[in-house]
Design an enzyme around this catalytic site. Sequence first.
Site, PDB file in Angstrom:
ATOM      1  N   LYS A  21      -0.922  25.869  13.241  1.00  0.00           N
ATOM      2  CA  LYS A  21      -1.115  24.921  14.334  1.00  0.00           C
ATOM      3  C   LYS A  21      -1.079  25.567  15.724  1.00  0.00           C
ATOM      4  O   LYS A  21      -1.699  25.081  16.654  1.00  0.00           O
ATOM      5  CB  LYS A  21      -0.076  23.814  14.252  1.00  0.00           C
ATOM      6  N   GLU A  53       1.094  14.116  19.310  1.00  0.00           N
ATOM      7  CA  GLU A  53       1.677  13.400  18.179  1.00  0.00           C
ATOM      8  C   GLU A  53       2.071  14.443  17.145  1.00  0.00           C
ATOM      9  O   GLU A  53       1.550  15.548  17.148  1.00  0.00           O
ATOM     10  CB  GLU A  53       0.655  12.428  17.579  1.00  0.00           C
ATOM     11  N   SER A 106      -1.160  27.927   4.873  1.00  0.00           N
ATOM     12  CA  SER A 106      -1.123  27.309   6.205  1.00  0.00           C
ATOM     13  C   SER A 106       0.232  27.370   6.896  1.00  0.00           C
ATOM     14  O   SER A 106       0.288  27.396   8.122  1.00  0.00           O
ATOM     15  CB  SER A 106      -1.610  25.864   6.118  1.00  0.00           C
TER      16      SER A 106
HETATM   17  C1  LIG Z   1       0.151  20.149   9.683  1.00  0.00           C
HETATM   18  C2  LIG Z   1       0.061  20.997   8.512  1.00  0.00           C
HETATM   19  C3  LIG Z   1      -0.958  20.814   7.566  1.00  0.00           C
HETATM   20  C4  LIG Z   1      -1.937  19.693   7.613  1.00  0.00           C
HETATM   21  O1  LIG Z   1      -2.745  19.647   8.767  1.00  0.00           O
HETATM   22  P1  LIG Z   1      -4.258  20.105   8.763  1.00  0.00           P
HETATM   23  O2  LIG Z   1      -4.774  19.675  10.080  1.00  0.00           O
HETATM   24  O3  LIG Z   1      -4.923  19.409   7.622  1.00  0.00           O
HETATM   25  O4  LIG Z   1      -4.281  21.575   8.591  1.00  0.00           O
HETATM   26  C5  LIG Z   1      -1.034  21.719   6.518  1.00  0.00           C
HETATM   27  N1  LIG Z   1      -0.142  22.734   6.391  1.00  0.00           N
HETATM   28  C6  LIG Z   1       0.851  22.918   7.286  1.00  0.00           C
HETATM   29  C7  LIG Z   1       1.793  24.052   7.090  1.00  0.00           C
HETATM   30  C8  LIG Z   1       0.986  22.071   8.365  1.00  0.00           C
HETATM   31  O5  LIG Z   1       1.977  22.270   9.245  1.00  0.00           O
END
Ligand SMILES: *Cc1c(COP(=O)(O)O)cnc(C)c1O
Length: 393
Positions: A88, A110, A376
């Site tokens: 993010k 948000e 992610s």
């Molecule tokens: C917020 C988050 C997601 C989901 O958000 P996307 O916009 O779909 O990427 C996925 N993995 C992690 C670690 C997150 O913090």
Amino acid sequence: MIKIDERGYYGEFGGAFIPEMLHPNVEELRQKYLEIMADPTFEKEFRDLLKDYVGRPSPLYFAKRLSAHYGTQIYLKREDLNHTGAHKINNTIGQILMAKRLGKTRIIAETGAGQHGVATATVCALVGLPCIVYMGAIDIDRQAPNVSRMRMMGAEVRPANSGSKTLKDATNEAIRDWINNPEDTHYIIGSVVGPHPYPDMVARFQSVISEEMKWQLKEKTGNENPDAIIACVGGGSNAAGAYYHYLNEPDVRLIAVEAAGMGIDSGESAATSVLGSKGIIHGSRTLLMQTDDGQIVEPYSISAGLDYPGIGPLHAHLIASGRAEAISITDEDALRASYFLSKKEGIIPALETGHAFAALDYIKFKEEEVVVINLSGRGDKDLATFVKHFERF
Ligand SMILES: *Cc1c(COP(=O)(O)O)cnc(C)c1O
């Protein structure tokens, strides 16, 4: 050819459905975002921060033991190693620089899992702008460490007490704030959702993920294209970043992993591509979970970051057009996959990311195939949830 058009549409999905009072704000952003992003001084500032502050490039790691287990070649794109622990931050760095260029002096956001809130509080501290983060009251409880992080960096966390008290309700509160403060405030949206130009702008900031994957794969395998890319999808920003430079490479399979919660037919789920239908949510036309008369259905997932009733318009288009494959993974499978990765590779993933790993149990790849999983985020924030299931895995 997968491409956004002038009006912000991917095929029939996208656009900007906004209240009159937001029009000047969104229109100003729409007119300027591409020009600002193309400015070499902006580009340099963005790249320098990604390198020295975020710690990019994030490694591409060949997961040897996981590969042996699944009988294929598995590489992990390590977004979990970024500053603040997830992908993010790529987007919030981009957007805070954008806000400065637009002369904005107040930031709102948000957050669901708290990861976007932390990433926003972080960049606000970095440039010295006041930060207000809206967060569902339930998420405030289940993501307490992230709430403390935001507060420590000087952000104000405001609870959203309506509806399911989760991400969509926090988003509604943030939009309300923006309507009341149209002049001085920039709204940093945390995923590839919202009115045009947000989905495209966020995808471009996150596209650094697939940009790096290309040269890293070339270095490691001799070929810059993998056979498949797997990413979890809440709103879809980490997936958009991981897919971006491969969207028009039809030989690369794009696999989108959604949260099935307690099961698709359980009524407790966030599997938008299966359960959703066309409609408008948070400013764009996309797929969302709704009742026959258009009321949004409360989503559910064990992971706060996937607990969202829509998906970004890019993903609605990719799935509807057959370019991407969607699969939904239950809480139980995501937990199991998170434990499995932890024990096999010594990497504790975020619960969101655990969903992406569980897809390996359902999709069989050939031995020579190269599969990239977008890792992610890291799982520190989810430890309290993981610990509850310690005995079982
Ligand atoms: C917020 C988050 C997601 C989901 O958000 P996307 O916009 O779909 O990427 C996925 N993995 C992690 C670690 C997150 O913090």
